[in-house]
Scaffold this motif. Structure first.
Motif, PDB file in Angstrom:
ATOM      1  N   ALA A   1      37.770  15.565  14.047  1.00  0.00           N
ATOM      2  CA  ALA A   1      36.412  15.817  13.560  1.00  0.00           C
ATOM      3  C   ALA A   1      35.881  17.009  14.338  1.00  0.00           C
ATOM      4  O   ALA A   1      36.061  17.097  15.552  1.00  0.00           O
ATOM      5  CB  ALA A   1      35.532  14.596  13.769  1.00  0.00           C
ATOM      6  N   ALA A   2      35.270  17.939  13.629  1.00  0.00           N
ATOM      7  CA  ALA A   2      34.777  19.151  14.278  1.00  0.00           C
ATOM      8  C   ALA A   2      33.407  19.528  13.740  1.00  0.00           C
ATOM      9  O   ALA A   2      33.039  19.171  12.618  1.00  0.00           O
ATOM     10  CB  ALA A   2      35.765  20.290  14.058  1.00  0.00           C
ATOM     11  N   THR A   3      32.666  20.253  14.557  1.00  0.00           N
ATOM     12  CA  THR A   3      31.374  20.778  14.160  1.00  0.00           C
ATOM     13  C   THR A   3      31.420  22.296  14.236  1.00  0.00           C
ATOM     14  O   THR A   3      32.319  22.870  14.850  1.00  0.00           O
ATOM     15  CB  THR A   3      30.258  20.248  15.083  1.00  0.00           C
ATOM     16  N   GLY A   4      30.469  22.932  13.646  1.00  0.00           N
ATOM     17  CA  GLY A   4      30.381  24.389  13.641  1.00  0.00           C
ATOM     18  C   GLY A   4      29.968  24.865  12.265  1.00  0.00           C
ATOM     19  O   GLY A   4      29.921  24.087  11.305  1.00  0.00           O
ATOM     20  N   THR A   5      29.678  26.135  12.174  1.00  0.00           N
ATOM     21  CA  THR A   5      29.246  26.703  10.907  1.00  0.00           C
ATOM     22  C   THR A   5      30.391  26.691   9.899  1.00  0.00           C
ATOM     23  O   THR A   5      31.476  27.183  10.190  1.00  0.00           O
ATOM     24  CB  THR A   5      28.747  28.142  11.119  1.00  0.00           C
ATOM     25  N   PRO A   6      30.180  26.105   8.717  1.00  0.00           N
ATOM     26  CA  PRO A   6      31.214  26.107   7.681  1.00  0.00           C
ATOM     27  C   PRO A   6      31.484  27.515   7.168  1.00  0.00           C
ATOM     28  O   PRO A   6      30.622  28.381   7.285  1.00  0.00           O
ATOM     29  CB  PRO A   6      30.613  25.242   6.571  1.00  0.00           C
ATOM     30  N   PRO A   7      32.649  27.727   6.579  1.00  0.00           N
ATOM     31  CA  PRO A   7      33.715  26.740   6.429  1.00  0.00           C
ATOM     32  C   PRO A   7      34.548  26.627   7.701  1.00  0.00           C
ATOM     33  O   PRO A   7      34.760  27.608   8.409  1.00  0.00           O
ATOM     34  CB  PRO A   7      34.551  27.309   5.284  1.00  0.00           C
ATOM     35  N   LEU A   8      35.018  25.417   7.976  1.00  0.00           N
ATOM     36  CA  LEU A   8      35.941  25.169   9.077  1.00  0.00           C
ATOM     37  C   LEU A   8      37.353  25.102   8.514  1.00  0.00           C
ATOM     38  O   LEU A   8      37.596  24.495   7.477  1.00  0.00           O
ATOM     39  CB  LEU A   8      35.608  23.857   9.784  1.00  0.00           C
ATOM     40  N   ASN A   9      38.288  25.751   9.191  1.00  0.00           N
ATOM     41  CA  ASN A   9      39.692  25.763   8.778  1.00  0.00           C
ATOM     42  C   ASN A   9      40.504  24.990   9.800  1.00  0.00           C
ATOM     43  O   ASN A   9      40.341  25.179  11.005  1.00  0.00           O
ATOM     44  CB  ASN A   9      40.197  27.203   8.691  1.00  0.00           C
ATOM     45  N   PHE A  10      41.399  24.126   9.327  1.00  0.00           N
ATOM     46  CA  PHE A  10      42.205  23.280  10.189  1.00  0.00           C
ATOM     47  C   PHE A  10      43.683  23.621   9.985  1.00  0.00           C
ATOM     48  O   PHE A  10      44.153  23.667   8.841  1.00  0.00           O
ATOM     49  CB  PHE A  10      41.993  21.802   9.848  1.00  0.00           C
ATOM     50  N   GLU A  11      44.401  23.851  11.078  1.00  0.00           N
ATOM     51  CA  GLU A  11      45.844  24.102  11.023  1.00  0.00           C
ATOM     52  C   GLU A  11      46.532  23.189  12.027  1.00  0.00           C
ATOM     53  O   GLU A  11      46.169  23.163  13.200  1.00  0.00           O
ATOM     54  CB  GLU A  11      46.164  25.563  11.359  1.00  0.00           C
ATOM     55  N   TRP A  12      47.543  22.455  11.541  1.00  0.00           N
ATOM     56  CA  TRP A  12      48.299  21.517  12.368  1.00  0.00           C
ATOM     57  C   TRP A  12      49.667  22.119  12.696  1.00  0.00           C
ATOM     58  O   TRP A  12      50.334  22.660  11.819  1.00  0.00           O
ATOM     59  CB  TRP A  12      48.492  20.198  11.639  1.00  0.00           C
ATOM     60  N   PHE A  13      50.058  21.962  13.951  1.00  0.00           N
ATOM     61  CA  PHE A  13      51.343  22.472  14.426  1.00  0.00           C
ATOM     62  C   PHE A  13      52.162  21.326  15.006  1.00  0.00           C
ATOM     63  O   PHE A  13      51.627  20.454  15.690  1.00  0.00           O
ATOM     64  CB  PHE A  13      51.127  23.530  15.520  1.00  0.00           C
ATOM     65  N   HIS A  14      53.454  21.345  14.720  1.00  0.00           N
ATOM     66  CA  HIS A  14      54.407  20.402  15.323  1.00  0.00           C
ATOM     67  C   HIS A  14      55.385  21.248  16.116  1.00  0.00           C
ATOM     68  O   HIS A  14      56.113  22.052  15.550  1.00  0.00           O
ATOM     69  CB  HIS A  14      55.119  19.590  14.243  1.00  0.00           C
ATOM     70  N   ASP A  15      55.370  21.069  17.439  1.00  0.00           N
ATOM     71  CA  ASP A  15      56.202  21.882  18.339  1.00  0.00           C
ATOM     72  C   ASP A  15      56.054  23.370  18.032  1.00  0.00           C
ATOM     73  O   ASP A  15      57.028  24.095  17.875  1.00  0.00           O
ATOM     74  CB  ASP A  15      57.662  21.433  18.285  1.00  0.00           C
ATOM     75  N   ALA A  16      54.803  23.819  17.909  1.00  0.00           N
ATOM     76  CA  ALA A  16      54.410  25.224  17.718  1.00  0.00           C
ATOM     77  C   ALA A  16      54.726  25.794  16.335  1.00  0.00           C
ATOM     78  O   ALA A  16      54.622  26.985  16.121  1.00  0.00           O
ATOM     79  CB  ALA A  16      55.012  26.111  18.799  1.00  0.00           C
ATOM     80  N   VAL A  17      55.095  24.950  15.381  1.00  0.00           N
ATOM     81  CA  VAL A  17      55.381  25.392  14.009  1.00  0.00           C
ATOM     82  C   VAL A  17      54.284  24.840  13.095  1.00  0.00           C
ATOM     83  O   VAL A  17      54.019  23.629  13.096  1.00  0.00           O
ATOM     84  CB  VAL A  17      56.768  24.899  13.536  1.00  0.00           C
ATOM     85  N   LEU A  18      53.653  25.722  12.324  1.00  0.00           N
ATOM     86  CA  LEU A  18      52.617  25.289  11.386  1.00  0.00           C
ATOM     87  C   LEU A  18      53.224  24.343  10.353  1.00  0.00           C
ATOM     88  O   LEU A  18      54.204  24.691   9.686  1.00  0.00           O
ATOM     89  CB  LEU A  18      51.998  26.508  10.683  1.00  0.00           C
ATOM     90  N   VAL A  19      52.641  23.142  10.243  1.00  0.00           N
ATOM     91  CA  VAL A  19      53.192  22.146   9.312  1.00  0.00           C
ATOM     92  C   VAL A  19      52.194  21.679   8.257  1.00  0.00           C
ATOM     93  O   VAL A  19      52.601  21.079   7.262  1.00  0.00           O
ATOM     94  CB  VAL A  19      53.766  20.916  10.064  1.00  0.00           C
ATOM     95  N   ALA A  20      50.895  21.929   8.477  1.00  0.00           N
ATOM     96  CA  ALA A  20      49.914  21.435   7.508  1.00  0.00           C
ATOM     97  C   ALA A  20      48.562  22.088   7.757  1.00  0.00           C
ATOM     98  O   ALA A  20      48.313  22.639   8.826  1.00  0.00           O
ATOM     99  CB  ALA A  20      49.778  19.919   7.613  1.00  0.00           C
ATOM    100  N   THR A  21      47.722  22.010   6.735  1.00  0.00           N
ATOM    101  CA  THR A  21      46.333  22.423   6.865  1.00  0.00           C
ATOM    102  C   THR A  21      45.469  21.261   6.408  1.00  0.00           C
ATOM    103  O   THR A  21      45.935  20.375   5.691  1.00  0.00           O
ATOM    104  CB  THR A  21      46.033  23.674   6.020  1.00  0.00           C
ATOM    105  N   GLY A  22      44.228  21.259   6.819  1.00  0.00           N
ATOM    106  CA  GLY A  22      43.307  20.192   6.447  1.00  0.00           C
ATOM    107  C   GLY A  22      42.902  19.382   7.657  1.00  0.00           C
ATOM    108  O   GLY A  22      43.462  19.519   8.744  1.00  0.00           O
TER     109      GLY A  22
END
Length: 93
Positions: free
Chosen positions: A27-48
């Motif tokens: 969960a995050a706060t800040g001025t929209p839009p907020l972008n989410f990037e998930w990494f598994h062992d430094a490799v981008l695996v998902a957004t959201g």
């Protein structure tokens, strides 16, 4: 006034047995839009805002990290390091 992102609720890891599922969310706060990037062992695996591991295997083991960004900067979170990067605040003129 625009605000940089801040992580309000950190993702919670787990120890899984083969075949189990787990959901990582942030969960995050800040001025929209907020972008989410998930990494598994430094490799981008998902957004959201949420990452779901379905039917875990040994390949799913490792470090998961999330980056939350907007036009004012980004904040990066992982189990070993937490740091705030970016401008923090910006002002429209």
């Amino acid at each position: 006034v625009s605000e940089g992102p801040e992580i309000a609720t950190q993702p919670v890891g787990a120890t899984l047995c083969p075949g189990e599922s787990h959901e990582l969310s942030v969960a995050a706060t800040g001025t929209p839009p907020l972008n989410f990037e998930w990494f598994h062992d430094a490799v981008l695996v998902a957004t959201g805002q949420t990452l779901t591991i379905d039917s875990a295997t040994a390949a799913d083991a490792g470090t998961y990290q999330v980056s939350v960004s907007n036009g004012c900067g980004f904040v990066f979170s992982n189990p070993n390091e937490k740091s705030r990067c970016g401008c923090g605040e910006s002002f429209s003129v």
